[in-house]
Scaffold this motif. Structure first.
Motif, short mmCIF file in Angstrom:
data_model
loop_
_atom_site.label_atom_id
_atom_site.label_comp_id
_atom_site.label_asym_id
_atom_site.label_seq_id
_atom_site.Cartn_x
_atom_site.Cartn_y
_atom_site.Cartn_z
N GLU A 97 29.99 75.59 17.40
CA GLU A 97 30.34 76.32 16.19
C GLU A 97 29.46 75.92 15.00
N ALA A 98 29.54 74.64 14.58
CA ALA A 98 28.82 74.23 13.38
C ALA A 98 27.31 74.42 13.52
N ALA A 99 26.74 73.95 14.61
CA ALA A 99 25.29 73.99 14.77
C ALA A 99 24.76 75.41 14.93
N ARG A 100 25.59 76.31 15.44
CA ARG A 100 25.10 77.65 15.78
C ARG A 100 25.54 78.73 14.81
N LEU A 101 26.33 78.37 13.81
CA LEU A 101 26.92 79.39 12.95
C LEU A 101 25.87 80.22 12.23
N ARG A 102 24.85 79.59 11.67
CA ARG A 102 23.81 80.33 10.96
C ARG A 102 23.11 81.32 11.90
N TYR A 103 22.83 80.88 13.12
CA TYR A 103 22.05 81.70 14.04
C TYR A 103 22.88 82.83 14.65
N ARG A 104 24.11 82.50 15.03
CA ARG A 104 24.92 83.52 15.69
C ARG A 104 25.40 84.59 14.72
N ALA A 106 23.38 85.62 12.23
CA ALA A 106 22.14 86.16 11.65
C ALA A 106 22.04 85.82 10.16
N GLY A 107 22.48 84.60 9.81
CA GLY A 107 22.37 84.15 8.43
C GLY A 107 23.49 84.59 7.51
N GLU A 108 24.45 85.35 8.04
CA GLU A 108 25.56 85.80 7.18
C GLU A 108 26.45 84.64 6.78
N PHE A 109 26.61 83.67 7.67
CA PHE A 109 27.40 82.46 7.38
C PHE A 109 26.53 81.23 7.60
N THR A 110 26.78 80.21 6.82
CA THR A 110 26.17 78.90 7.04
C THR A 110 27.28 77.86 7.12
N CYS A 111 26.89 76.64 7.44
CA CYS A 111 27.89 75.57 7.60
C CYS A 111 27.44 74.32 6.85
N PRO A 112 27.55 74.33 5.52
CA PRO A 112 27.15 73.16 4.73
C PRO A 112 28.20 72.05 4.80
N MET A 113 28.28 71.41 5.93
CA MET A 113 29.29 70.39 6.20
C MET A 113 28.61 69.08 6.58
N VAL A 114 29.18 67.96 6.12
CA VAL A 114 28.72 66.64 6.53
C VAL A 114 29.81 65.99 7.38
N VAL A 115 29.41 65.44 8.52
CA VAL A 115 30.33 64.69 9.37
C VAL A 115 29.91 63.23 9.32
N ARG A 116 30.70 62.42 8.62
CA ARG A 116 30.43 60.99 8.48
C ARG A 116 31.07 60.23 9.64
N MET A 117 30.32 59.27 10.19
CA MET A 117 30.85 58.47 11.29
C MET A 117 30.31 57.04 11.22
N PRO A 118 31.15 56.02 11.19
CA PRO A 118 30.67 54.65 11.41
C PRO A 118 30.13 54.52 12.83
N THR A 119 28.98 53.90 12.96
CA THR A 119 28.32 53.84 14.26
C THR A 119 27.89 52.42 14.60
N GLY A 120 27.67 52.17 15.89
CA GLY A 120 27.15 50.89 16.35
C GLY A 120 28.20 49.80 16.45
N GLY A 121 27.75 48.63 16.88
CA GLY A 121 28.65 47.52 17.12
C GLY A 121 28.71 46.55 15.95
N GLY A 122 29.30 45.40 16.26
CA GLY A 122 29.39 44.35 15.26
C GLY A 122 30.79 43.93 14.90
#
Length: 338
Positions: A97-104, A106-122
């Protein structure tokens, strides 16, 4: 300029963005009243109210799905997945959905969203709190993937991600959250080094996506890395006395191939370093690109240092991480190869 930890810099970026643009909304598990499991959103609900910063049910699919709908209709959601390991239930929403919204559309919708995630070990979180899944996102057309290595970049890159018209995966290395990392362990060190000062501009500060940073100049070998491993690379090169050029990619996609190629053509050798497992990690793509762009300048095969190809260990977490010794040995072997 203010001295901040990465947590404080991320919070500052969200605060500035929410203050400048009422379309920016922040939500996820425990991000509202509690301020997030790592406290990155502490105080935002109190300042902006429960309609701008709010808690959600424990449903990653629902969090990301709601964010996509909000983005399609004009908001700029910044959603938090509590740990990157938890994103798998939402992966279909992100990819299909998010990655393909602009393309599917034809530019009528976009997805200006940020998905924040803590990553890695420690944090000795074992297999469900310590993964580094960046390669799962860099494979997907339509997504941008960002991994900061210091507080100043964390703020600037996050603000750029919020303003981007397309979905951005923003991966935050947990070992860098609470202070500078000395390359050997996760305890903050008292003295800030030049490359990890934590001096963060106040107010609006944007670091453009797609621009790498040269953290150390050198002539003998190029090290391509990002996130926590930037600090490991700097320590390893110093301890081994190797004249290495260390490049902090900052953005994995879009990738600054121009800076990478210029460095490798100069040094003739390249080491790729990341915390994620070796096989099919993002380092494989980097190695392929370097070979394609710099083949006639290479004096040795491109080398890789990464995590083990095993399920994430718990007791042996610090052996799993590429450390200065393992990186230093690989660098020494690479520069001595004829």
């Amino acid at each position: 300029m203010a001295r901040m930890t990465m947590i404080e810099a991320i919070r500052d970026a969200l605060d500035v963005a929410m203050g400048e643009d009422e379309r920016v909304v922040v939500f996820g598990e425990d991000v509202g009243y509690f301020g997030g499991v790592f406290r990155c959103t502490a105080g935002l609900q109190k300042k902006y109210g429960p309609t701008r910063c709010f808690d959600t049910p424990i449903s990653e699919l629902g969090i990301v799905g709601a964010g996509i709908g909000m983005a399609a209709y004009g908001l700029r959601p910044v959603v938090e997945i509590q740990f990157a390991d938890y994103m798998y239930p939402a992966y279909d929403q992100i990819v299909s959905e998010a990655a393909r919204l602009r393309y599917r559309s034809a530019g009528e919708f976009t997805c200006p969203m940020v998905v924040r995630m803590p990553t890695g070990g420690g944090i000795f979180g074992a297999q469900t709190h310590s993964q580094s899944p960046e390669a799962l996102f860099t494979h997907v057309t339509g997504l941008k993937t960002v991994v900061p290595s210091n507080p100043q970049d964390a703020k600037g890159l996050l603000m750029a991600a919020i303003e981007d018209p397309d979905p951005v995966i923003f991966l935050e290395p947990k070992r860098l959250y609470n202070g500078p990392f000395d390359g050997h362990h996760d305890r903050p060190v008292m003295a800030w080094k030049a490359h990890e000062l934590g001096e963060v501009p106040e107010g609006r500060h944007v670091v453009p996506l797609g621009q790498a940073a040269v953290r150390r100049t050198g002539q003998a070998v190029t090290v391509l890395t990002y996130g926590t491993m930037v600090h490991v690379a700097l320590v390893a090169t110093d301890e081994q006395g190797i004249d290495a050029e260390v490049i902090d990619l900052r953005t994995l996609l879009p990738l600054d191939l121009e800076t990478i190629a210029a460095s490798v053509r100069k040094t003739g050798r390249c080491l790729v370093l990341h915390e994620a497992t070796l096989t099919s990690g993002f380092g494989a793509e980097l190695a392929a690109l370097v070979q394609a762009e710099c083949f006639y300048h290479l004096e040795a095969p491109v080398a890789r240092v990464a995590g083990w190809d095993t399920p994430y260990p718990h007791v042996h977490e610090w052996r799993y991480f590429p450390g200065p010794q393992r990186v230093g040995e690989a660098l020494r072997k690479l520069v001595e190869e004829i």
